[in-house]
Design a protein around this motif. Structure first.
Motif, PDB file in Angstrom:
ATOM      1  N   ALA A 226      88.146  69.584  93.726  1.00 19.06           N
ATOM      2  CA  ALA A 226      87.343  68.678  94.552  1.00 19.06           C
ATOM      3  C   ALA A 226      88.170  67.472  94.986  1.00 19.06           C
ATOM      4  CB  ALA A 226      86.095  68.227  93.781  1.00 19.06           C
ATOM      5  N   GLU A 227      88.958  66.917  94.044  1.00 18.62           N
ATOM      6  CA  GLU A 227      89.833  65.790  94.384  1.00 18.62           C
ATOM      7  C   GLU A 227      90.874  66.212  95.422  1.00 18.62           C
ATOM      8  OE1 GLU A 227      89.512  62.733  93.526  1.00 18.62           O
ATOM      9  OE2 GLU A 227      87.953  62.916  92.002  1.00 18.62           O
ATOM     10  N   LEU A 228      91.403  67.415  95.252  1.00 16.65           N
ATOM     11  CA  LEU A 228      92.379  67.912  96.221  1.00 16.65           C
ATOM     12  C   LEU A 228      91.752  68.049  97.602  1.00 16.65           C
ATOM     13  CD1 LEU A 228      95.151  69.130  96.905  1.00 16.65           C
ATOM     14  CD2 LEU A 228      94.294  71.339  96.115  1.00 16.65           C
ATOM     15  N   THR A 229      90.546  68.584  97.625  1.00 16.69           N
ATOM     16  CA  THR A 229      89.844  68.721  98.903  1.00 16.69           C
ATOM     17  C   THR A 229      89.596  67.355  99.535  1.00 16.69           C
ATOM     18  OG1 THR A 229      88.771  70.748  98.150  1.00 16.69           O
ATOM     19  CG2 THR A 229      87.746  69.593  99.992  1.00 16.69           C
ATOM     20  N   ALA A 230      89.205  66.367  98.713  1.00 15.27           N
ATOM     21  CA  ALA A 230      88.972  65.020  99.233  1.00 15.27           C
ATOM     22  C   ALA A 230      90.257  64.422  99.801  1.00 15.27           C
ATOM     23  CB  ALA A 230      88.415  64.129  98.125  1.00 15.27           C
ATOM     24  N   SER A 231      91.380  64.644  99.101  1.00 13.63           N
ATOM     25  CA  SER A 231      92.658  64.131  99.600  1.00 13.63           C
ATOM     26  C   SER A 231      93.025  64.792 100.920  1.00 13.63           C
ATOM     27  CB  SER A 231      93.757  64.367  98.565  1.00 13.63           C
ATOM     28  OG  SER A 231      93.554  63.566  97.425  1.00 13.63           O
ATOM     29  N   LYS A 232      92.831  66.093 101.003  1.00 15.89           N
ATOM     30  CA  LYS A 232      93.142  66.791 102.256  1.00 15.89           C
ATOM     31  C   LYS A 232      92.225  66.324 103.394  1.00 15.89           C
ATOM     32  CE  LYS A 232      95.130  70.959 100.197  1.00 15.89           C
ATOM     33  NZ  LYS A 232      95.007  72.416 100.025  1.00 15.89           N
ATOM     34  N   ASP A 233      90.953  66.067 103.062  1.00 11.89           N
ATOM     35  CA  ASP A 233      90.028  65.558 104.080  1.00 11.89           C
ATOM     36  C   ASP A 233      90.465  64.167 104.532  1.00 11.89           C
ATOM     37  OD1 ASP A 233      88.553  67.841 103.909  1.00 11.89           O
ATOM     38  OD2 ASP A 233      87.018  66.992 102.573  1.00 11.89           O
ATOM     39  N   ALA A 234      90.898  63.327 103.564  1.00 12.78           N
ATOM     40  CA  ALA A 234      91.365  61.981 103.920  1.00 12.78           C
ATOM     41  C   ALA A 234      92.591  62.048 104.819  1.00 12.78           C
ATOM     42  CB  ALA A 234      91.670  61.191 102.648  1.00 12.78           C
ATOM     43  N   ILE A 235      93.471  62.992 104.514  1.00  9.35           N
ATOM     44  CA  ILE A 235      94.659  63.166 105.356  1.00  9.35           C
ATOM     45  C   ILE A 235      94.257  63.583 106.769  1.00  9.35           C
ATOM     46  CG2 ILE A 235      96.707  64.605 105.689  1.00  9.35           C
ATOM     47  CD1 ILE A 235      96.973  64.678 102.621  1.00  9.35           C
ATOM     48  N   THR A 237      91.387  63.048 108.258  1.00 10.90           N
ATOM     49  CA  THR A 237      90.726  61.911 108.917  1.00 10.90           C
ATOM     50  C   THR A 237      91.758  60.893 109.406  1.00 10.90           C
ATOM     51  OG1 THR A 237      88.768  62.186 107.521  1.00 10.90           O
ATOM     52  CG2 THR A 237      89.069  60.049 108.582  1.00 10.90           C
ATOM     53  N   ALA A 238      92.728  60.593 108.535  1.00 12.67           N
ATOM     54  CA  ALA A 238      93.769  59.634 108.932  1.00 12.67           C
ATOM     55  C   ALA A 238      94.572  60.157 110.115  1.00 12.67           C
ATOM     56  CB  ALA A 238      94.683  59.363 107.736  1.00 12.67           C
ATOM     57  N   GLU A 239      94.868  61.436 110.108  1.00 10.40           N
ATOM     58  CA  GLU A 239      95.624  62.008 111.232  1.00 10.40           C
ATOM     59  C   GLU A 239      94.830  61.923 112.535  1.00 10.40           C
ATOM     60  OE1 GLU A 239      98.345  65.304 108.803  1.00 10.40           O
ATOM     61  OE2 GLU A 239      96.450  65.901 109.732  1.00 10.40           O
ATOM     62  N   ARG A 240      93.490  62.152 112.456  1.00  9.91           N
ATOM     63  CA  ARG A 240      92.672  62.022 113.663  1.00  9.91           C
ATOM     64  C   ARG A 240      92.664  60.571 114.168  1.00  9.91           C
ATOM     65  NH1 ARG A 240      89.202  65.441 110.785  1.00  9.91           N
ATOM     66  NH2 ARG A 240      87.880  63.663 110.221  1.00  9.91           N
ATOM     67  N   LYS A 241      92.559  59.614 113.224  1.00  7.13           N
ATOM     68  CA  LYS A 241      92.558  58.202 113.611  1.00  7.13           C
ATOM     69  C   LYS A 241      93.902  57.801 114.224  1.00  7.13           C
ATOM     70  CE  LYS A 241      89.084  56.600 110.325  1.00  7.13           C
ATOM     71  NZ  LYS A 241      88.795  55.715 109.165  1.00  7.13           N
ATOM     72  N   ILE A 242      94.980  58.304 113.647  1.00  6.20           N
ATOM     73  CA  ILE A 242      96.305  58.007 114.221  1.00  6.20           C
ATOM     74  C   ILE A 242      96.391  58.534 115.643  1.00  6.20           C
ATOM     75  CG2 ILE A 242      98.749  58.630 114.072  1.00  6.20           C
ATOM     76  CD1 ILE A 242      98.497  58.426 111.035  1.00  6.20           C
ATOM     77  N   ALA A 243      95.885  59.756 115.814  1.00 11.17           N
ATOM     78  CA  ALA A 243      95.913  60.343 117.155  1.00 11.17           C
ATOM     79  C   ALA A 243      95.077  59.502 118.120  1.00 11.17           C
ATOM     80  CB  ALA A 243      95.393  61.769 117.101  1.00 11.17           C
ATOM     81  N   ASN A 244      93.904  59.049 117.666  1.00 13.49           N
ATOM     82  CA  ASN A 244      93.046  58.222 118.537  1.00 13.49           C
ATOM     83  C   ASN A 244      93.734  56.903 118.882  1.00 13.49           C
ATOM     84  OD1 ASN A 244      91.044  60.160 118.492  1.00 13.49           O
ATOM     85  ND2 ASN A 244      89.957  59.224 116.743  1.00 13.49           N
ATOM     86  N   ASN A 245      94.322  56.268 117.871  1.00 11.74           N
ATOM     87  CA  ASN A 245      95.010  55.000 118.125  1.00 11.74           C
ATOM     88  C   ASN A 245      96.239  55.209 118.997  1.00 11.74           C
ATOM     89  OD1 ASN A 245      93.871  52.542 116.476  1.00 11.74           O
ATOM     90  ND2 ASN A 245      93.653  54.326 115.130  1.00 11.74           N
ATOM     91  N   THR A 246      96.945  56.286 118.737  1.00 10.95           N
ATOM     92  CA  THR A 246      98.133  56.568 119.535  1.00 10.95           C
ATOM     93  C   THR A 246      97.747  56.795 121.000  1.00 10.95           C
ATOM     94  OG1 THR A 246      99.230  57.537 117.623  1.00 10.95           O
ATOM     95  CG2 THR A 246     100.111  58.095 119.789  1.00 10.95           C
ATOM     96  N   ASN A 247      96.653  57.502 121.225  1.00 10.75           N
ATOM     97  CA  ASN A 247      96.190  57.745 122.592  1.00 10.75           C
ATOM     98  C   ASN A 247      95.628  56.474 123.239  1.00 10.75           C
ATOM     99  OD1 ASN A 247      96.861  60.471 122.411  1.00 10.75           O
ATOM    100  ND2 ASN A 247      94.836  61.022 121.574  1.00 10.75           N
ATOM    101  N   ALA A 248      95.063  55.587 122.409  1.00 11.57           N
ATOM    102  CA  ALA A 248      94.453  54.357 122.951  1.00 11.57           C
ATOM    103  C   ALA A 248      95.493  53.343 123.385  1.00 11.57           C
ATOM    104  CB  ALA A 248      93.519  53.743 121.915  1.00 11.57           C
ATOM    105  N   ILE A 306      98.206  58.559 104.549  1.00 11.21           N
ATOM    106  CA  ILE A 306      98.556  59.991 104.556  1.00 11.21           C
ATOM    107  C   ILE A 306      99.612  60.294 103.496  1.00 11.21           C
ATOM    108  CG2 ILE A 306      99.715  61.781 105.906  1.00 11.21           C
ATOM    109  CD1 ILE A 306      98.252  60.679 108.366  1.00 11.21           C
ATOM    110  N   ALA A 307     100.641  59.439 103.436  1.00 13.64           N
ATOM    111  CA  ALA A 307     101.704  59.655 102.445  1.00 13.64           C
ATOM    112  C   ALA A 307     101.135  59.609 101.026  1.00 13.64           C
ATOM    113  CB  ALA A 307     102.796  58.594 102.623  1.00 13.64           C
ATOM    114  N   LYS A 308     100.233  58.623 100.794  1.00  9.29           N
ATOM    115  CA  LYS A 308      99.625  58.504  99.469  1.00  9.29           C
ATOM    116  C   LYS A 308      98.767  59.726  99.141  1.00  9.29           C
ATOM    117  CE  LYS A 308      96.372  55.676  96.842  1.00  9.29           C
ATOM    118  NZ  LYS A 308      95.467  54.498  96.892  1.00  9.29           N
ATOM    119  N   ALA A 313      97.634  64.858  96.584  1.00  7.59           N
ATOM    120  CA  ALA A 313      97.307  66.279  96.750  1.00  7.59           C
ATOM    121  C   ALA A 313      98.331  67.155  96.043  1.00  7.59           C
ATOM    122  CB  ALA A 313      97.240  66.630  98.238  1.00  7.59           C
ATOM    123  N   ALA A 314      99.604  66.775  96.147  1.00  7.38           N
ATOM    124  CA  ALA A 314     100.647  67.539  95.450  1.00  7.38           C
ATOM    125  C   ALA A 314     100.445  67.467  93.939  1.00  7.38           C
ATOM    126  CB  ALA A 314     102.029  67.011  95.832  1.00  7.38           C
TER     127      ALA A 314
END
Length: 342
Positions: A226-235, A237-248, A306-308, A313-314
């Motif tokens: 479950a923790e691994l899944t949460a970390s992957k979900d956070a990654i 989400t962060a990647e989507r936000k980076i993409a949104n900010n990068t596009n903005a 993401i790095a954290k 996750a690892a």
């Protein structure tokens, strides 16, 4: 040579008879050679005749010696055959006796085994009836072999390993070996049966412990997953936000460039005394610059997140792998213990 020849050639009397016949035949031939006119050789000298007779006599003596040796050899063979026949007869008799003894042994072993089984069945039946008779029995006091005393005792349950009693202070299990001597004598405790029961209980206890450990480890694995899944979900989400900010950012920069151009125009109007919206445009420019800075800062923070999360996750994956190996080992131990219990 056959046995008949050996048998007919037995004894020194027969051998002597054979030798006598051979010797008499030899002397008769010598006589004919020396004194018979038909054997004088028709003109041969007496010396020549004597020499021929001596040769003939030598041959006869050799034949006699060979005959004697053959007779002795035959007699030796006869004795050997007789001995072999006697040994063979003794061997057959011994084999017959051995077969009889083996048959008797098998019969005796079968009877002994049946007697042992009957005795074991009787002992087991007695122990079961004795346990049944002890069940529910009451004692004012009961003192164990180790010296512990219980009051107002009633026997609640009994098996091959222990007696469970109810007493004034509660319920207690007492090992059969710790019972008073008179009760042990009445129960006729079978140490092998008691040991087998204790070993079976120990294996069952191990299985229960392993089952508990397996369940706990499986729960830990599910939490880690479950923790691994949460970390992957956070990654994600962060990647989507980076993409949104990068596009903005390019859009904001384009708006900023437009506003700066518009500000320049209004500043020119203000210089000639015309109506100017320069203050409002400057405020809009500051807002756009702040948005761009926020987007860039967010991208940096999100990359750190993401790095954290990737590191966590690892770590979760390593822990899950280690827990799964332990789970497999515990499951294997449980299977082995279950097989031993069967």
């Amino acid at each position: 040579m056959g046995t008949d020849l050996f048998t007919s050639a037995r004894g020194p009397g027969l051998i002597g008879t054979i030798l006598a016949v051979i010797v008499l035949g030899g002397f008769l031939t010598l006589y004919l050679l020396v004194f018979g006119e038909d054997f004088q050789g028709g003109g041969k000298t007496i010396e020549y005749t004597i020499q021929e007779d001596e040769k003939t006599l030598a041959r006869l003596e050799k034949n006699v010696a060979e005959a004697r040796n053959e007779a002795e050899r035959i007699e030796g063979y006869t004795e050997t055959v007789d001995q072999l026949i006697r040994l063979e007869a003794r061997s057959k008799a011994t084999k017959k006796d051995l077969l009889d003894l083996e048959s008797q042994l098998i019969t005796f072993e079968a009877k002994a085994q049946k007697a042992r089984e009957s005795l074991d069945n009787y002992k087991q039946s007695y122990r079961e009836s004795a346990r049944a008779a002890l069940l529910g029995k009451k004692y004012a006091t009961l003192t164990t072999a180790q010296g512990r005393t219980y009051n107002d005792v009633s026997v609640k349950d009994i098996d091959a390993a222990r007696v469970q009693i109810r007493h004034a202070s509660g319920i207690t299990g007492i090992g059969l070996e710790d019972l008073p001597e008179d009760i042990k004598e009445f129960l006729q405790i079978d140490e092998a049966e008691t040991l087998a029961r204790l070993e079976a209980e120990e294996k069952e206890r191990k299985i229960r412990g392993l089952n508990t450990a397996i369940n706990e480890r499986a729960y830990r694995i599910s939490r880690l997953e479950a923790e691994l899944t949460a970390s992957k979900d956070a990654i994600s989400t962060a990647e989507r936000k980076i993409a949104n900010n990068t596009n903005a950012i390019p859009i904001l920069e384009s708006q900023l460039t437009s506003k700066r151009s518009e500000l320049s125009q209004h500043e020119s109007k203000a210089a000639t005394g015309g109506i100017s919206n320069a203050p409002q445009i400057r405020a809009q420019i500051k807002a756009l610059e702040a948005k761009i800075l926020d987007a860039e800062r967010n991208i940096k923070l999100l990359n750190l997140t993401i790095a954290k999360e990737q590191q966590e996750a690892a770590n979760y994956e390593e822990q899950i792998e280690a827990e799964r190996k332990k789970l497999e080992s515990e499951a294997e131990s449980r299977g082995q213990t279950a097989e031993e219990l069967e």
